[in-house]
Scaffold this motif. Structure first.
Motif, PDB file in Angstrom:
ATOM      1  N   ASN A   1       0.790  -1.231   0.000  1.00 11.28           N
ATOM      2  CA  ASN A   1       0.000   0.000   0.000  1.00 11.28           C
ATOM      3  C   ASN A   1       0.824   1.284   0.000  1.00 11.28           C
ATOM      4  O   ASN A   1       0.302   2.337  -0.355  1.00 11.28           O
ATOM      5  CB  ASN A   1      -0.932   0.038   1.223  1.00 11.28           C
TER       6      ASN A   1
ATOM      7  N   SER B   1      -1.713   5.524   0.071  1.00  9.70           N
ATOM      8  CA  SER B   1      -2.183   4.242  -0.485  1.00  9.70           C
ATOM      9  C   SER B   1      -3.202   4.485  -1.598  1.00  9.70           C
ATOM     10  O   SER B   1      -3.229   3.755  -2.592  1.00  9.70           O
ATOM     11  CB  SER B   1      -2.781   3.354   0.614  1.00  9.70           C
TER      12      SER B   1
ATOM     13  N   GLN C   1      -2.838   3.672  -5.609  1.00 14.08           N
ATOM     14  CA  GLN C   1      -3.885   2.912  -6.279  1.00 14.08           C
ATOM     15  C   GLN C   1      -4.331   3.610  -7.561  1.00 14.08           C
ATOM     16  O   GLN C   1      -4.445   2.979  -8.612  1.00 14.08           O
ATOM     17  CB  GLN C   1      -5.059   2.744  -5.331  1.00 14.08           C
TER      18      GLN C   1
ATOM     19  N   ASN D   1      -0.532   0.224  -6.566  1.00 16.96           N
ATOM     20  CA  ASN D   1      -0.824  -0.380  -5.265  1.00 16.96           C
ATOM     21  C   ASN D   1      -1.019  -1.878  -5.495  1.00 16.96           C
ATOM     22  O   ASN D   1      -1.869  -2.280  -6.295  1.00 16.96           O
ATOM     23  CB  ASN D   1      -2.095   0.262  -4.685  1.00 16.96           C
TER      24      ASN D   1
ATOM     25  N   SER E   1      -6.504  -3.568  -0.474  1.00 10.91           N
ATOM     26  CA  SER E   1      -6.047  -2.184  -0.416  1.00 10.91           C
ATOM     27  C   SER E   1      -6.752  -1.495   0.738  1.00 10.91           C
ATOM     28  O   SER E   1      -7.868  -1.850   1.116  1.00 10.91           O
ATOM     29  CB  SER E   1      -6.390  -1.467  -1.722  1.00 10.91           C
TER      30      SER E   1
END
Lengths: 363, 363
Positions: free
Chosen positions: A76, A208, A212, A217, A223
């Motif tokens: 992450n 994080s 993503q 990520n 996640s």
């Protein structure tokens, strides 16, 4: 019969009763999507927040273990580079988790039993994540609060993640000083194994999300955004069917502890019991603390070195009295034993064990 | 008091007693690196293998949930492309797990309550992994054994992974027909939530190793190679501190079942109880099986459609008798209820519930 092993560890009579009652009350059979579960999980999160002093803006997520959090951190928070302070098995594993996800995981390492010199260590400027183990369960080496504060300044922009697996719940920790704190419940919290917890700062959470959005990520359905979707908005849920029993037990434990003086009380009893063991150790023949530096000797896990044969004899004598000594770990497995100093281990238990040990390690 | 919910589900009196005894015997406090744990875990794996008929060359690994296996499949088996048969919430989630790891996840989808036409579906030649849900817990649609055999031929070289979360332990499954089988224990196995199991063919395992050597395995410390390092060579261990209690309970459950007739016996009782419910449903007013096609109606999870108000009334009446009905799931939450047909749910329980339901749904 009791165990001094640092995890899975001694479970208090209250928790054993909680489990028996949970069976009767059908807690093991409730749906994890029901309002009854939401209430159980809400209590767990809220009482845990109160007990540990978690800042309100930090998120709290369930994991199945602290091991899972090592992976989650690298997945992450790290695009390319991480840095790890290593002084034992568990701090080493945080590095492995990052390296095995293909990250460039750099580190500094000191001999087992010693503590890193945090601010004297040059941390690569590219490091996105820095990990430390506040209490190395393998060696019994701890960080001090001052070291953590100084390290926070030293790491600058990088995210600082602190493994508190074997001390969370027994020692004071200033949560705003780091981005991620994580532990599992079979240590100080005295619960059956099978549940980990991570406490995450808004800044780390945002990172994080950014990773993503950039397609970088590697946590997939795990996640932090996905965890937050299930947890936030008073949902208190998880993507998977979680360990409902342990969430129930952790909530009850924290609620009971908060009513009875909270963490402050346990900090005091932890220190008292540590003093008891240190007094016993003074001028003791045939055994010595593995961590020689008083300032870095763990409050919650004592690692004591002795001759392998003496350890075997002591273990045997204790076992005859129904007491399980903690085994050494990894490369010092044969040459050390460990004594956990968790809330469920009382002064009476420690005294009883030390009395038997006195027959093997004289003054 | 009992629950008909399809998971977490009814726990049998025997398992409740297993938990009480585990507390007394200190099972919750044993080290996961001790020989005592190894024995517990060995029993679990061996009895589970015997119960389900797992081919000896297939590996068995613990996870915390079936959800974790979705991620593990995409991370360990897929470099670029996966393909997913979707007929409900859980088959959909297998696709999401792959897509969220950045894979090209293609799929075919049929309306809820229907089954895919497996061999008529064109599977992209590039697909490395094909997933199906043998028993869709959200809809109560099942695959037939014939469909699985035909699909195995149809997918050709791709790895075939079969989600058996809500039927494993209650229905016959021919393990050599697929590469990965996975489930969690809070369904047919009637245990508390917090443990999943994956059963993996040598061919799939080898692929995970090859991806790892190529730096393309995204499972990190959870790679199958790492799991195998801890499990193989009679170690029966895990990288993390696992849910020791659940591993203990699963071993005891399978051992007890193997001694009492094994899976064969449960296949028969499952069919008998299904016939009981089907007979009750015949010409019933105001409710109907959500799955109209008899051949695809699950043996272990019955989804029954009715007017939302009628469902609420029936739920309330059952609750007054101490019986919890299973709620509908996802988009059919309001319009359906579910009845689990797991080993811990006896013919007597079903009869008692149907008697109450008869007052709400007349003939």
């Amino acid at each position: 019969m009791f165990t001094l092993s640092p995890g899975p560890s001694q479970i208090s009579p209250e928790t054993k009763e909680d489990i028996r009652r949970a069976i009767e009350e059908g807690v093991l059979e409730i749906s994890h999507r029901s309002s009854r579960f939401t209430e159980i999980s809400r209590r767990c999160i809220e009482e845990l927040r109160a007990y540990l002093g978690v800042p309100s803006e930090y998120r709290v997520f369930y994991f199945d273990s602290a091991t899972q959090v090592w992976h989650s951190l690298a997945a992450n928070l790290v695009e390319r580079n991480s840095f790890h302070f290593i002084n034992g098995s568990f701090s080493q594993k945080a590095k492995e988790a990052s390296a095995l996800l293909g990250k460039n995981a750099a580190s500094t390492e000191v001999p087992w039993g010693e503590q890193c010199d945090f601010t004297a260590t040059e941390i690569p400027r590219a490091a996105e994540l820095v990990t430390v183990c506040y209490n190395e369960t393998s060696t019994g080496v701890k960080m001090t609060q001052e070291e953590l504060v100084a390290l926070r300044r030293h790491v600058s922009e990088a995210f600082l993640a602190v493994d508190i697996t074997s001390c969370a719940g027994g020692v004071p920790l200033s949560m705003p000083e780091a981005d991620v704190w994580y532990f599992s419940v079979q240590k100080c919290f005295g619960l059956p194994a099978g549940l980990g917890v991570a406490i995450i700062s808004p800044r780390a959470y945002e990172r994080s999300i950014a990773l993503q959005r950039a397609g970088k990520n590697l946590a997939g359905i795990w996640s932090w955004e996905k965890l937050d979707e299930m947890m936030s908005g008073e949902k208190y849920q998880t993507p998977q069917t979680p360990n409902v029993l342990n969430i129930h037990l952790l909530g009850l434990q924290c609620e009971r502890w908060n009513r009875a003086g909270g963490l402050s009380k346990h900090i005091v009893t932890t220190a008292q019991k540590k003093a008891l063991v240190e007094t016993w150790m003074r001028d003791r023949d045939g055994c010595a603390f593995f961590v020689q530096d008083d300032a870095h000797r763990s409050d919650t896990v004592f690692t004591i070195g002795a001759a392998p044969e003496a350890i075997d004899n002591a273990k045997k004598a204790l076992r005859e009295r129904g007491i399980e000594l903690g085994a050494g770990y990894g490369r010092i497995k044969r040459d050390t034993f460990r004594i956990a100093n968790f809330p469920a281990i009382t002064e009476e238990m420690l005294s009883e064990a030390l009395e038997v040990l006195s027959e093997h390690f004289h003054r």
